[in-house]
Design an enzyme around this catalytic site. Sequence first.
Site, PDB file in Angstrom:
ATOM      1  N   LEU A  64       0.827  -1.207   0.000  1.00  0.00           N
ATOM      2  CA  LEU A  64       0.000   0.000   0.000  1.00  0.00           C
ATOM      3  C   LEU A  64       0.863   1.259   0.000  1.00  0.00           C
ATOM      4  CD1 LEU A  64      -2.471  -1.538   2.573  1.00  0.00           C
ATOM      5  CD2 LEU A  64      -3.073  -0.910   0.219  1.00  0.00           C
ATOM      6  N   PRO A  65       0.265   2.419  -0.338  1.00  0.00           N
ATOM      7  CA  PRO A  65       1.061   3.640  -0.560  1.00  0.00           C
ATOM      8  C   PRO A  65       1.844   4.175   0.629  1.00  0.00           C
ATOM      9  CG  PRO A  65      -1.106   3.866  -1.561  1.00  0.00           C
ATOM     10  CD  PRO A  65      -1.139   2.613  -0.732  1.00  0.00           C
ATOM     11  N   THR A 113       6.425   0.508   2.204  1.00  0.00           N
ATOM     12  CA  THR A 113       7.482   1.200   2.931  1.00  0.00           C
ATOM     13  C   THR A 113       6.827   2.144   3.933  1.00  0.00           C
ATOM     14  OG1 THR A 113       8.973   1.043   1.060  1.00  0.00           O
ATOM     15  CG2 THR A 113       9.502   2.687   2.719  1.00  0.00           C
ATOM     16  N   LYS A 160      15.767  -0.977   4.642  1.00  0.00           N
ATOM     17  CA  LYS A 160      15.410  -0.324   3.381  1.00  0.00           C
ATOM     18  C   LYS A 160      15.687   1.174   3.446  1.00  0.00           C
ATOM     19  CE  LYS A 160      12.208   0.793  -0.153  1.00  0.00           C
ATOM     20  NZ  LYS A 160      10.999   0.541  -0.898  1.00  0.00           N
ATOM     21  N   LYS A 204       9.979  10.489  -0.411  1.00  0.00           N
ATOM     22  CA  LYS A 204       9.218   9.832   0.665  1.00  0.00           C
ATOM     23  C   LYS A 204      10.153   9.031   1.572  1.00  0.00           C
ATOM     24  CE  LYS A 204       6.129   5.939   1.485  1.00  0.00           C
ATOM     25  NZ  LYS A 204       5.748   4.627   0.920  1.00  0.00           N
TER      26      LYS A 204
END
Lengths: 317, 317, 317, 317
Positions: free
Chosen positions: D83-84, D114, D189, D264
């Site tokens: 998901l975003p 993320t 990450k 982001k």
Amino acid sequence: MFKNTLKCLVKIDKNVHSRPNSNVAFIGLGQMGTRMVNNLIKHGKQPRVYDVVPSAVSSIKGAIPCSSAEEAVDGANIIITMLPNGQIVKDTVIGQKGILKKIGKNSLLLDSSTTGPQVARELYQAAKESSVRFLDAPVSGGVVGAQAGTLCFMVGGDEGDCKEVEPVLLHMGAKVLFCGDSGAGQITKLCNNLILGVTMIGTAEAMNLGVKLGLDPKLLSDVVNISTGRSWSSDTYNPVPGVMENVPSAKNYDGGFSVELIAKDLGLAGDAALSISAPVPLAAMSHQLFRTMITYGLGKKDFSVIYKFLEGKAVDN
Amino acid sequence: MFKNTLKCLVKIDKNVHSRPNSNVAFIGLGQMGTRMVNNLIKHGKQPRVYDVVPSAVSSIKGAIPCSSAEEAVDGANIIITMLPNGQIVKDTVIGQKGILKKIGKNSLLLDSSTTGPQVARELYQAAKESSVRFLDAPVSGGVVGAQAGTLCFMVGGDEGDCKEVEPVLLHMGAKVLFCGDSGAGQITKLCNNLILGVTMIGTAEAMNLGVKLGLDPKLLSDVVNISTGRSWSSDTYNPVPGVMENVPSAKNYDGGFSVELIAKDLGLAGDAALSISAPVPLAAMSHQLFRTMITYGLGKKDFSVIYKFLEGKAVDN
Amino acid sequence: MFKNTLKCLVKIDKNVHSRPNSNVAFIGLGQMGTRMVNNLIKHGKQPRVYDVVPSAVSSIKGAIPCSSAEEAVDGANIIITMLPNGQIVKDTVIGQKGILKKIGKNSLLLDSSTTGPQVARELYQAAKESSVRFLDAPVSGGVVGAQAGTLCFMVGGDEGDCKEVEPVLLHMGAKVLFCGDSGAGQITKLCNNLILGVTMIGTAEAMNLGVKLGLDPKLLSDVVNISTGRSWSSDTYNPVPGVMENVPSAKNYDGGFSVELIAKDLGLAGDAALSISAPVPLAAMSHQLFRTMITYGLGKKDFSVIYKFLEGKAVDN
Amino acid sequence: MFKNTLKCLVKIDKNVHSRPNSNVAFIGLGQMGTRMVNNLIKHGKQPRVYDVVPSAVSSIKGAIPCSSAEEAVDGANIIITMLPNGQIVKDTVIGQKGILKKIGKNSLLLDSSTTGPQVARELYQAAKESSVRFLDAPVSGGVVGAQAGTLCFMVGGDEGDCKEVEPVLLHMGAKVLFCGDSGAGQITKLCNNLILGVTMIGTAEAMNLGVKLGLDPKLLSDVVNISTGRSWSSDTYNPVPGVMENVPSAKNYDGGFSVELIAKDLGLAGDAALSISAPVPLAAMSHQLFRTMITYGLGKKDFSVIYKFLEGKAVDN
């Protein structure tokens, strides 16, 4: 080493007269120089003037036009230079055809260009060896101040020389600040403009943030101006269109103090900092931001255009 | 959206009286809160007070000590909170044991903590749903202003509510600035402090540069203060020891506005900027510099200690 | 303008022999120069050597010691300089007692100092006017590479000259990269080291972040090294103690490539960027960070000590 | 605390089979999710799929379309979300209509979004209280890797759970890296992408500098790639048009990893750094630069477009 107090601060008595027998030469008739010369003429001087651009020389009424720098300094006992950068000043004064060897002993050479302290000290030394007195005297106030005769001269060198030339400088400016030994005028200007560049960007960041979050820019400025965020950049030169009148932000950021010039000064400040290992992180970042703006074609705009650049609207056409 | 003018700017008439029948509760008795409460008491109020630290409650003379936040708000029609951060404010007001459900209808809840606009708007909304009126009213002036009763309140919410509570606020401060809709007080404070943090570092960079190059810091400050580099950071709170008296730089950088607090505010400003994609490059860099200073044990010092940090002498012992 | 392909890339055939009748002079016997000269001697050369420090000259076995730079270049047809900075190179070559006028026509002068492109081009021009061929040939590999004879020479000038001197260079290094016209060797080195400085700091930031958040630095490095964050700074020269052996981070950050030297290179890169208005924001910020570290006494440590600086533990004693 | 070694590094045996009786649900069918689901189907899975956009659901052939997230998880023992952002993941899992209460005991919920470590740990805790096993497993490789089935999963949580779900993940990716306790996949990450963002900008600065100074970009890249400036950004994803084929810089910076996404990730890395007071100066500056680029309409372009932005040519039309 410059433990002087600010002795000749803020002279505005325009009736002070310079030595009637002083012969002034003025070299460098750009945006600044032309206006400064015109103010000298208004106060009864008849300066010997020279510029590499012949039309700049011929367009001044009331001066003695000269066809070379050497001719200009001939017979002058006060020589003022106002040139684009330190390299040109050095070429003009101590280059192959440099004027230094043509200047009469004990004359006073005053450089109002912004060159950084290194060049100033080099010229002071060279002048001394030729028995010429040298002052570094960069100005603040820009084209507007040059036009109105309200420049501020920041002077480094020997204090007696500063005192002596002060009446002449007050024909062109409103303040003569003696800052200390040779180079101190340059250092003072760079330090001031370092703060100026950083503070303007900080102010623009906050204004853009507040406005995007819904605040009225005038109200936000009013609050900042009576609070701890207050500065010249917010209370005298606000970067947001509509907040103040008669500032560049009210006039499409035309006129004023260009992005190119603040970038130049931040570059000189960075060089000076490098020479003594002084960290200047925000100045370095500000320098980069102004240089990025030059890359985007904003070099000639007033430096408060950083507000538009942050807003994302400065680079459309 | 906050197109108001700065209406209630600069009130200093300390004779203004608040409603005699207003019952004030005050939650949060830290460095700031304790001093604010003492000023309320000096002006004839008898606030109901609470803090999680019992000794903070018992040490205040002239207030009504309470053993819980719920007890404090009981019967109060003006409730003021002054807490370390937004999460604690939210827990206190709308958490599991939150006071909101205990506050009487139409009462006025005013939060003077620095929380950022998001929290302010969330609380405004929650309060509205409980028929409670909410104002965000962060302050500037620090511990010194809280002690002297000269704080500046930046207020967001409904203007009528601001007017109503103004007399009470003027017991604790010298200015009440209405800034706009809910959140506007927070935004205004963050914008001001963003400029403050950036300008102080820029000023410290220039002062360190000038001093290392041989200028007298007092003379350099004098010039800057009448020039375009002028700001509160240079003319009122100069970071260089010896230039001014009665500022933190004159007192080993003790007292004042801590590095931790300016870092907190720059962090909140960065969050707010992130939410609307407003670039704040110098604020981000300033935030990092102050945080690096915290890493080096300078978090409790006044933020003007950046001068010492740049000088390379802040981190020796 | 340097549209060459990378022609003489990676020569490692150490049996290549230079002209048996080439007479090499070597000026500058610091950490780098001494080791380079020793490798020349190992390969059968008997260079004429000079340094301003007499003991540096006398301590080399197998060379011809000279008592001045002029004496060293006497009769040499390949002259190599390895000096601390551009100003010293200029003084040595074209200063008042400069060697250029003593160098025989058609000889080859090669400068391995890091000076930036401006100085290289100036010397190339001056040499040309004296019928001397000039190459800029800064190296990477550091003291370790100089010792092991594995330096990489980045060469700018005329390609034929590069080819001719290549066998001599391969006595001291493992690679000779012809990069283009005069100055191209300098530019290439600065560009590479700009990336190096930025990437090392970015890597150190991430490692410090990950470790403080609980990750094992070895595991994090392993993942990064097979992912998009991979770089020489993480897979060959990891800044976190314990991740790799035989790198400065394993040896208290002693040896290696000093903070002072990366700061110098970032400064030269910044100057070069300034000359053509190329924005280099991260390089500028990296420069400032390394310079701040010098201020804190870390100038002699390997530049990967940035990890410790970010951790807040580099500056205690 | 995550003192594990990189145990399950680099699995590429695509013949590994997942439990034949595993029922997979997949929620989130954007650019990434759709491609991941198609690879599951190719390997014989028939996942139950849901997205808030109905057409995204109906366009997938071979899956079981569901009309709500709750319906999708019904009967599934492996649930994957893609998901975003973290807020949407939280809403989907533990919001008012959250799926957590519908997931069968002992099932495995794996989030590949993320989100940062905070959200991951919050969900791990919530899942545990519902006797559901949770893994954070963000991916690298982008849309291209999702399409080709070559993603890299960075996994945090319980190692046994990672092992168990590995065969399913290897239907969609080429590597499954177990990084440590809950949140460790997210941290890993973010750390990698922090380095990536900084290194790409540093590389672009150097390339722009070198090219403007006359170097051939291909030659400069060749030298950097065998030197200390080498990184994935230069040797695999070079930002200069013409240096490499099949990278975004060869295709007008379309496709690839968008400026918005790296911004982001840098924002999340900054938040994580804030939470533990780790200084990340270059990451913060990189974040600002990418955000400035978004302001100029470059948000959807590949992040290597920073090269064009520095060149001053990205923002003309």
